[in-house]
Design a protein around this motif. Structure first.
Motif, PDB file in Angstrom:
ATOM      1  N   PHE A 174       1.049  -1.387   0.123  1.00  0.00           N
ATOM      2  CA  PHE A 174      -0.019  -0.036   0.148  1.00  0.00           C
ATOM      3  C   PHE A 174       1.029   1.187   0.100  1.00  0.00           C
ATOM      4  CE2 PHE A 174      -2.489   3.362   2.082  1.00  0.00           C
ATOM      5  CZ  PHE A 174      -3.911   3.042   1.356  1.00  0.00           C
ATOM      6  N   TYR A 175       1.907   1.219   0.787  1.00  0.00           N
ATOM      7  CA  TYR A 175       2.928   2.403   0.683  1.00  0.00           C
ATOM      8  C   TYR A 175       3.308   2.720  -0.484  1.00  0.00           C
ATOM      9  CZ  TYR A 175       6.893   4.846   3.083  1.00  0.00           C
ATOM     10  OH  TYR A 175       7.862   6.030   3.350  1.00  0.00           O
ATOM     11  N   ARG A 176       3.922   1.478  -0.897  1.00  0.00           N
ATOM     12  CA  ARG A 176       4.817   1.836  -2.144  1.00  0.00           C
ATOM     13  C   ARG A 176       3.933   2.350  -3.288  1.00  0.00           C
ATOM     14  NH1 ARG A 176       7.551  -4.065  -0.778  1.00  0.00           N
ATOM     15  NH2 ARG A 176       9.196  -3.425   0.536  1.00  0.00           N
ATOM     16  N   GLN A 177       2.692   1.984  -3.559  1.00  0.00           N
ATOM     17  CA  GLN A 177       1.832   2.176  -4.427  1.00  0.00           C
ATOM     18  C   GLN A 177       1.328   3.597  -4.232  1.00  0.00           C
ATOM     19  OE1 GLN A 177      -1.739   0.622  -7.211  1.00  0.00           O
ATOM     20  NE2 GLN A 177      -1.560  -0.259  -5.112  1.00  0.00           N
ATOM     21  N   TYR A 178       0.770   4.072  -3.122  1.00  0.00           N
ATOM     22  CA  TYR A 178      -0.118   5.039  -3.048  1.00  0.00           C
ATOM     23  C   TYR A 178       0.689   6.419  -2.378  1.00  0.00           C
ATOM     24  CZ  TYR A 178      -4.153   2.482  -4.106  1.00  0.00           C
ATOM     25  OH  TYR A 178      -4.780   1.821  -4.838  1.00  0.00           O
ATOM     26  N   TYR A 179       1.797   6.221  -1.582  1.00  0.00           N
ATOM     27  CA  TYR A 179       2.566   7.256  -0.975  1.00  0.00           C
ATOM     28  C   TYR A 179       3.784   7.451  -1.898  1.00  0.00           C
ATOM     29  CZ  TYR A 179      -0.075   7.394   3.340  1.00  0.00           C
ATOM     30  OH  TYR A 179      -1.027   7.696   4.152  1.00  0.00           O
ATOM     31  N   ALA A 180       3.253   8.064  -2.984  1.00  0.00           N
ATOM     32  CA  ALA A 180       4.302   8.288  -4.142  1.00  0.00           C
ATOM     33  C   ALA A 180       4.166   9.600  -4.430  1.00  0.00           C
ATOM     34  CB  ALA A 180       4.145   7.269  -5.348  1.00  0.00           C
ATOM     35  N   PRO A 181       5.178  10.705  -5.273  1.00  0.00           N
ATOM     36  CA  PRO A 181       4.819  11.827  -5.593  1.00  0.00           C
ATOM     37  C   PRO A 181       3.800  12.059  -6.651  1.00  0.00           C
ATOM     38  CG  PRO A 181       6.981  10.782  -6.605  1.00  0.00           C
ATOM     39  CD  PRO A 181       6.363   9.851  -5.512  1.00  0.00           C
ATOM     40  N   ASN A 182       3.466  11.212  -7.442  1.00  0.00           N
ATOM     41  CA  ASN A 182       2.485  11.119  -8.433  1.00  0.00           C
ATOM     42  C   ASN A 182       0.987  11.073  -8.086  1.00  0.00           C
ATOM     43  OD1 ASN A 182       3.805   8.646  -8.493  1.00  0.00           O
ATOM     44  ND2 ASN A 182       2.307   8.071 -10.276  1.00  0.00           N
ATOM     45  N   ASN A 183       1.053  10.571  -6.794  1.00  0.00           N
ATOM     46  CA  ASN A 183      -0.302  10.603  -6.009  1.00  0.00           C
ATOM     47  C   ASN A 183      -0.408  11.539  -4.926  1.00  0.00           C
ATOM     48  OD1 ASN A 183      -2.876   8.933  -5.711  1.00  0.00           O
ATOM     49  ND2 ASN A 183      -2.138   8.388  -4.015  1.00  0.00           N
ATOM     50  N   ALA A 184       0.421  12.638  -4.778  1.00  0.00           N
ATOM     51  CA  ALA A 184       0.378  13.546  -3.729  1.00  0.00           C
ATOM     52  C   ALA A 184       0.471  14.718  -3.966  1.00  0.00           C
ATOM     53  CB  ALA A 184       1.816  13.107  -2.931  1.00  0.00           C
ATOM     54  N   THR A 185      -0.109  15.714  -3.210  1.00  0.00           N
ATOM     55  CA  THR A 185      -0.128  17.290  -3.392  1.00  0.00           C
ATOM     56  C   THR A 185       0.386  17.870  -1.858  1.00  0.00           C
ATOM     57  OG1 THR A 185      -1.952  17.063  -4.947  1.00  0.00           O
ATOM     58  CG2 THR A 185      -1.677  19.128  -3.712  1.00  0.00           C
ATOM     59  N   VAL A 186       1.298  18.661  -2.333  1.00  0.00           N
ATOM     60  CA  VAL A 186       1.773  19.619  -1.158  1.00  0.00           C
ATOM     61  C   VAL A 186       1.213  20.930  -1.356  1.00  0.00           C
ATOM     62  CG1 VAL A 186       3.821  20.638  -0.209  1.00  0.00           C
ATOM     63  CG2 VAL A 186       3.913  18.179  -0.652  1.00  0.00           C
ATOM     64  N   VAL A 187       0.490  21.245  -0.021  1.00  0.00           N
ATOM     65  CA  VAL A 187      -0.017  22.615  -0.102  1.00  0.00           C
ATOM     66  C   VAL A 187       0.783  23.430   0.817  1.00  0.00           C
ATOM     67  CG1 VAL A 187      -2.174  24.134   0.101  1.00  0.00           C
ATOM     68  CG2 VAL A 187      -2.354  21.841  -0.646  1.00  0.00           C
ATOM     69  N   VAL A 188       0.918  24.742   0.552  1.00  0.00           N
ATOM     70  CA  VAL A 188       1.666  25.763   1.453  1.00  0.00           C
ATOM     71  C   VAL A 188       1.185  27.146   1.546  1.00  0.00           C
ATOM     72  CG1 VAL A 188       3.978  26.558   2.324  1.00  0.00           C
ATOM     73  CG2 VAL A 188       3.794  24.427   1.069  1.00  0.00           C
ATOM     74  N   VAL A 189       0.500  27.518   2.725  1.00  0.00           N
ATOM     75  CA  VAL A 189      -0.013  28.683   2.813  1.00  0.00           C
ATOM     76  C   VAL A 189       0.640  29.661   4.018  1.00  0.00           C
ATOM     77  CG1 VAL A 189      -2.010  30.054   3.053  1.00  0.00           C
ATOM     78  CG2 VAL A 189      -1.917  27.821   1.754  1.00  0.00           C
ATOM     79  N   GLY A 190       1.064  30.821   3.719  1.00  0.00           N
ATOM     80  CA  GLY A 190       1.543  31.573   4.632  1.00  0.00           C
ATOM     81  C   GLY A 190       2.882  32.519   4.307  1.00  0.00           C
ATOM     82  N   GLU A 191       3.241  32.952   5.148  1.00  0.00           N
ATOM     83  CA  GLU A 191       4.487  33.829   4.998  1.00  0.00           C
ATOM     84  C   GLU A 191       5.724  33.097   4.288  1.00  0.00           C
ATOM     85  OE1 GLU A 191       5.663  37.666   7.687  1.00  0.00           O
ATOM     86  OE2 GLU A 191       6.682  35.893   8.253  1.00  0.00           O
ATOM     87  N   VAL A 192       5.744  33.032   3.045  1.00  0.00           N
ATOM     88  CA  VAL A 192       6.719  32.403   2.557  1.00  0.00           C
ATOM     89  C   VAL A 192       7.404  32.814   1.695  1.00  0.00           C
ATOM     90  CG1 VAL A 192       5.500  30.154   2.934  1.00  0.00           C
ATOM     91  CG2 VAL A 192       5.235  31.299   0.778  1.00  0.00           C
ATOM     92  N   ASP A 193       8.838  32.626   1.267  1.00  0.00           N
ATOM     93  CA  ASP A 193       9.685  33.299   0.367  1.00  0.00           C
ATOM     94  C   ASP A 193       9.444  32.080  -0.734  1.00  0.00           C
ATOM     95  OD1 ASP A 193      11.842  33.169  -1.523  1.00  0.00           O
ATOM     96  OD2 ASP A 193      12.556  35.145  -0.348  1.00  0.00           O
TER      97      ASP A 193
END
Length: 450
Positions: free
Chosen positions: A209-228
């Motif tokens: 399960f980990y190898r199949q679904y915990y992959a970059p092409n199945n993931a989205t990173v969201v960053v909100v806030g005071e960032v450069d």
């Protein structure tokens, strides 16, 4: 912050490995003042960034496009179980260190799983954002897992299931309702999984399960806030760029056949009073009917002046609580409605009144005043959910994962404002039909009434 995306990508990609090459794929307004930019890494990782300097904080969230609907019979609950396992540590950060490090910088962190997604989040001082990136990328790639850890967490989840389902009347009623309503589609099995399945997981099941679904092409990173943004993207390239795509083979999901006859189920449970729950078929979140259906649900159940609460709680005093909710699922789900009854009141009596009120809705329709009130309530709910960095990030990640649009909350807001009385008549005639309902009636077991 204004940026030249092409020049920025060229600079970031100059020395980045192949999988870490980055490009801007979309830039859209997020409300009247903010912008969400969507970047893709070559390995498939999607990154949404919303610079917001209104407070010196940042939200970092990871959304996986996997939930209980992606499981298979015999292995239900794996998505939820794996959410637990993701806190078991890695070779670089042993169990307990993730929480300790994040708590040490004042961060809030947790995770959640439902039918269509799994979600990990941190809200922390903006200066500590590199720590969140390091920890999340590490456990997404190098989770340590053995039989001892699996068995330990299995006991935790078994206890959770007993507490939230088998020993809880609301949990058990909801589980039975969905099982009766969905006989083919995986929305019919519980996110926590069936007990026999939880007891049968192996290390091999979890690693697969980990190898199949915990992959970059199945993931989205969201960053909100005071960032450069340039520095942030460089850190994400460095942390996630070494990951490879997975070949994701989702199990085929059976479409739920149309329901043409009402379904009923009776339960006995050790509770002081009877209970009723009814499910009606509803559209998926991306369907144009979802928004007017949500407005109609609010007219029926939203607040003390709503029709059902006025009738059942305040006027007839038959129930202590009643509710209605529309599932925000990617595929067609349910409108759930139900009530906790006062002692001595029968579930059939309350069920009759629920359908009486729905019948009155069909005959008389909705007033303009009711429509405006519910539109205002729902608008306030959307805007309130977007007040914090964490709230913005959660809405972006949820909408991107479920309907494919990180800014869908604002389209939904406009749609709420545009709902008409004709729209509500269409919803009532299409979905509020007894022949397509599923009902669960709960009676106390002998000796459980006071």
């Amino acid at each position: 912050m204004s940026i030249d995306a092409k020049k920025l990508a060229q600079r970031l990609n100059r020395h980045a490995p192949k999988n870490a090459q980055i490009r801007l794929v979309a830039e859209k307004p997020f409300g009247p003042q903010l912008t969400v930019r969507t970047w893709n890494l070559a390995n498939g990782l999607r990154v949404h960034v919303v610079p917001d300097d209104s407070a010196p904080v940042a939200a970092f969230q990871t959304w996986l496009r996997v939930g209980s609907r992606d499981e298979t019979p015999g292995k239900t609950g794996l998505a939820h179980f794996f959410e637990h396992l993701m806190f078991k540590g890695t070779p670089s950060h042993p169990q307990g260190e993730l929480d300790k490090l994040l708590e040490g910088v004042g961060a809030e962190t947790n995770a959640a799983t439902w039918t269509d997604w799994t979600h990990y989040y941190e809200t922390l001082p903006a200066a500590q954002l590199p720590l969140a990136i390091t920890l999340e990328a590490d456990r997404m790639q190098y989770l340590a897992l053995d039989t001892e850890q699996l068995d330990s967490e299995r006991e935790v989840v078994i206890s959770e299931r007993r507490d939230r389902v088998e020993d809880d009347v609301e949990g058990m009623t909801s589980e039975v309702l969905f099982r009766q309503a969905f006989r083919e589609h995986p929305y019919g099995w519980p996110t926590i999984g069936w007990m026999a399945d939880i007891e049968s997981y192996t290390v091999e099941d979890c690693l697969r399960f980990y190898r199949q679904y915990y992959a970059p092409n199945n993931a989205t990173v969201v960053v909100v806030g005071e960032v450069d943004e340039p520095i942030l993207l460089g850190l994400i390239q460095e942390a996630y760029g070494g990951m490879r795509r997975s070949r994701i083979r989702r199990p085929a999901r059976a479409a739920e056949p149309p329901q043409t006859r009402a379904r009923r189920k009776r339960l006995r449970f050790p509770t002081h009073a009877e209970k009723v729950a009814i499910g009606l078929r509803s559209p998926g979140l991306g369907d144009p009917d979802w928004v007017p259906f949500a407005v109609l649900n609010d007219i029926l159940f939203g607040g003390r002046s709503s029709r059902m609460i006025r009738r059942l709680v305040l006027q007839d005093e038959l129930v202590t609580e009643c509710w209605g909710a529309l599932t925000p699922f990617g595929e067609p789900g349910l409108m759930e409605m139900g009530a906790d009854l006062r002692e001595g009141v029968t579930a059939e009596r309350v069920e009759t009144i629920l359908w009486e009120e729905i019948g009155r809705l069909h005959r008389e329709g909705v007033s303009e005043r009711e429509l405006l009130k519910s539109q205002s309530r729902l608008e306030l709910g959307v805007l309130t959910s977007l007040e914090t960095a964490g709230g913005k990030a959660e809405q972006i990640g949820f909408d991107d994962t479920v309907v494919g649009d990180p800014t869908a909350s604002f389209a939904r807001l406009d749609a709420y404002r545009a709902v008409t009385l004709d729209d509500l008549r269409h919803i009532a005639g299409t979905y509020l039909r007894r022949r397509s309902s599923t009902t669960v009636l709960v009676r106390p077991t002998a000796g459980s009434q006071r």
